[in-house]
Design a protein around this motif. Sequence first.
Motif, PDB file in Angstrom:
ATOM      1  N   VAL A   1     -11.656 -14.639   8.284  1.00 40.85           N
ATOM      2  CA  VAL A   1     -10.743 -15.197   7.275  1.00 40.85           C
ATOM      3  C   VAL A   1     -11.275 -16.564   6.882  1.00 40.85           C
ATOM      4  CG1 VAL A   1      -8.399 -16.000   6.807  1.00 40.85           C
ATOM      5  CG2 VAL A   1      -8.757 -13.966   8.225  1.00 40.85           C
ATOM      6  N   TYR A   2     -11.414 -16.760   5.561  1.00 45.17           N
ATOM      7  CA  TYR A   2     -11.818 -18.071   5.076  1.00 45.17           C
ATOM      8  C   TYR A   2     -10.894 -18.515   3.953  1.00 45.17           C
ATOM      9  CZ  TYR A   2     -14.457 -15.611   1.372  1.00 45.17           C
ATOM     10  OH  TYR A   2     -14.833 -14.816   0.323  1.00 45.17           O
ATOM     11  N   GLU A   3     -10.882 -19.824   3.717  1.00 44.75           N
ATOM     12  CA  GLU A   3     -10.015 -20.423   2.707  1.00 44.75           C
ATOM     13  C   GLU A   3     -10.869 -21.108   1.650  1.00 44.75           C
ATOM     14  OE1 GLU A   3      -6.729 -24.003   2.435  1.00 44.75           O
ATOM     15  OE2 GLU A   3      -7.018 -23.000   4.349  1.00 44.75           O
ATOM     16  N   LEU A   4     -10.568 -20.824   0.392  1.00 44.35           N
ATOM     17  CA  LEU A   4     -11.245 -21.479  -0.714  1.00 44.35           C
ATOM     18  C   LEU A   4     -10.660 -22.868  -0.940  1.00 44.35           C
ATOM     19  CD1 LEU A   4     -11.402 -18.470  -3.201  1.00 44.35           C
ATOM     20  CD2 LEU A   4     -13.176 -19.265  -1.627  1.00 44.35           C
ATOM     21  N   ASN A   5     -11.316 -23.669  -1.740  1.00 41.73           N
ATOM     22  CA  ASN A   5     -10.852 -25.035  -2.003  1.00 41.73           C
ATOM     23  C   ASN A   5      -9.477 -25.069  -2.648  1.00 41.73           C
ATOM     24  OD1 ASN A   5     -13.188 -26.035  -0.916  1.00 41.73           O
ATOM     25  ND2 ASN A   5     -14.203 -26.318  -2.880  1.00 41.73           N
ATOM     26  N   ASP A   6      -9.098 -24.002  -3.372  1.00 46.11           N
ATOM     27  CA  ASP A   6      -7.780 -23.985  -4.013  1.00 46.11           C
ATOM     28  C   ASP A   6      -6.679 -23.461  -3.081  1.00 46.11           C
ATOM     29  OD1 ASP A   6      -8.146 -21.238  -3.899  1.00 46.11           O
ATOM     30  OD2 ASP A   6      -8.133 -20.938  -6.068  1.00 46.11           O
ATOM     31  N   GLY A   7      -7.018 -23.205  -1.814  1.00 45.91           N
ATOM     32  CA  GLY A   7      -6.030 -22.748  -0.841  1.00 45.91           C
ATOM     33  C   GLY A   7      -5.931 -21.240  -0.694  1.00 45.91           C
ATOM     34  N   THR A   8      -6.628 -20.485  -1.528  1.00 49.79           N
ATOM     35  CA  THR A   8      -6.615 -19.029  -1.440  1.00 49.79           C
ATOM     36  C   THR A   8      -7.323 -18.578  -0.171  1.00 49.79           C
ATOM     37  OG1 THR A   8      -6.717 -18.866  -3.845  1.00 49.79           O
ATOM     38  CG2 THR A   8      -7.286 -16.891  -2.605  1.00 49.79           C
ATOM     39  N   GLU A   9      -6.650 -17.720   0.613  1.00 47.41           N
ATOM     40  CA  GLU A   9      -7.265 -17.161   1.818  1.00 47.41           C
ATOM     41  C   GLU A   9      -7.812 -15.773   1.522  1.00 47.41           C
ATOM     42  OE1 GLU A   9      -5.067 -17.083   5.435  1.00 47.41           O
ATOM     43  OE2 GLU A   9      -4.802 -19.242   5.468  1.00 47.41           O
ATOM     44  N   ILE A  10      -9.004 -15.510   2.031  1.00 48.28           N
ATOM     45  CA  ILE A  10      -9.650 -14.217   1.848  1.00 48.28           C
ATOM     46  C   ILE A  10     -10.052 -13.689   3.213  1.00 48.28           C
ATOM     47  CG2 ILE A  10     -11.644 -13.007   0.859  1.00 48.28           C
ATOM     48  CD1 ILE A  10     -11.552 -15.116  -1.401  1.00 48.28           C
ATOM     49  N   GLU A  11      -9.748 -12.418   3.463  1.00 49.34           N
ATOM     50  CA  GLU A  11     -10.144 -11.774   4.714  1.00 49.34           C
ATOM     51  C   GLU A  11     -11.226 -10.740   4.418  1.00 49.34           C
ATOM     52  OE1 GLU A  11      -8.379  -9.479   8.624  1.00 49.34           O
ATOM     53  OE2 GLU A  11      -7.037  -9.935   6.964  1.00 49.34           O
ATOM     54  N   VAL A  12     -12.316 -10.833   5.151  1.00 49.99           N
ATOM     55  CA  VAL A  12     -13.422  -9.879   5.049  1.00 49.99           C
ATOM     56  C   VAL A  12     -13.396  -9.048   6.312  1.00 49.99           C
ATOM     57  CG1 VAL A  12     -15.920  -9.624   4.909  1.00 49.99           C
ATOM     58  CG2 VAL A  12     -14.813 -11.514   3.722  1.00 49.99           C
ATOM     59  N   THR A  13     -13.376  -7.743   6.162  1.00 54.68           N
ATOM     60  CA  THR A  13     -13.424  -6.819   7.289  1.00 54.68           C
ATOM     61  C   THR A  13     -14.636  -5.920   7.111  1.00 54.68           C
ATOM     62  OG1 THR A  13     -11.012  -6.832   7.447  1.00 54.68           O
ATOM     63  CG2 THR A  13     -12.159  -5.028   8.533  1.00 54.68           C
ATOM     64  N   ARG A  14     -15.423  -5.783   8.172  1.00 56.21           N
ATOM     65  CA  ARG A  14     -16.623  -4.945   8.092  1.00 56.21           C
ATOM     66  C   ARG A  14     -16.736  -4.066   9.339  1.00 56.21           C
ATOM     67  NH1 ARG A  14     -20.509  -6.440   4.123  1.00 56.21           N
ATOM     68  NH2 ARG A  14     -20.200  -8.553   3.344  1.00 56.21           N
ATOM     69  N   ASN A  15     -17.245  -2.874   9.097  1.00 56.25           N
ATOM     70  CA  ASN A  15     -17.632  -1.957  10.152  1.00 56.25           C
ATOM     71  C   ASN A  15     -19.110  -1.699   9.938  1.00 56.25           C
ATOM     72  OD1 ASN A  15     -18.182   0.195  11.813  1.00 56.25           O
ATOM     73  ND2 ASN A  15     -16.302   1.268  11.347  1.00 56.25           N
ATOM     74  N   PHE A  16     -19.955  -2.099  10.892  1.00 58.65           N
ATOM     75  CA  PHE A  16     -21.396  -2.024  10.711  1.00 58.65           C
ATOM     76  C   PHE A  16     -21.988  -0.669  11.073  1.00 58.65           C
ATOM     77  CE2 PHE A  16     -20.660  -6.620  11.431  1.00 58.65           C
ATOM     78  CZ  PHE A  16     -21.010  -7.053  10.173  1.00 58.65           C
ATOM     79  N   ASP A  17     -21.184   0.282  11.485  1.00 62.15           N
ATOM     80  CA  ASP A  17     -21.716   1.619  11.817  1.00 62.15           C
ATOM     81  C   ASP A  17     -22.283   2.287  10.597  1.00 62.15           C
ATOM     82  OD1 ASP A  17     -21.131   1.440  14.473  1.00 62.15           O
ATOM     83  OD2 ASP A  17     -19.166   2.373  14.268  1.00 62.15           O
TER      84      ASP A  17
END
Length: 96
Positions: free
Chosen positions: A80-96
């Motif tokens: 989970v990361y936050e942009l400068n404008d406060g928007t949170e983004i969640e990245v989910t990955r499965n490397f299989d």
Amino acid sequence: MKIKRISVDGYGKFSGKSLEFAPGLQVILGPNEQGKSTVRSFIGDMLYGQKKSSNQRVYDDANSLRVPWHTPDCYGGSLVYELNDGTEIEVTRNFD
């Protein structure tokens, strides 16, 4: 951009682990072979994916070190990361 949280389902020596990052500069330190580089690789792979060979759709040999040691069927996690404008983004990955 600020990284707020990582959750490792399975990646290298880690499985079922989470890290919360406080505001400000973060430093991860510890003795050799404790997972500092693995955490760095996990963050990079979550943000950019794992490199594939240019002529085949297979993982590079270096990625074989990142396959979970104890739970190979659970290879991935989320960030989970936050942009400068406060928007949170969640990245989910499965490397299989």
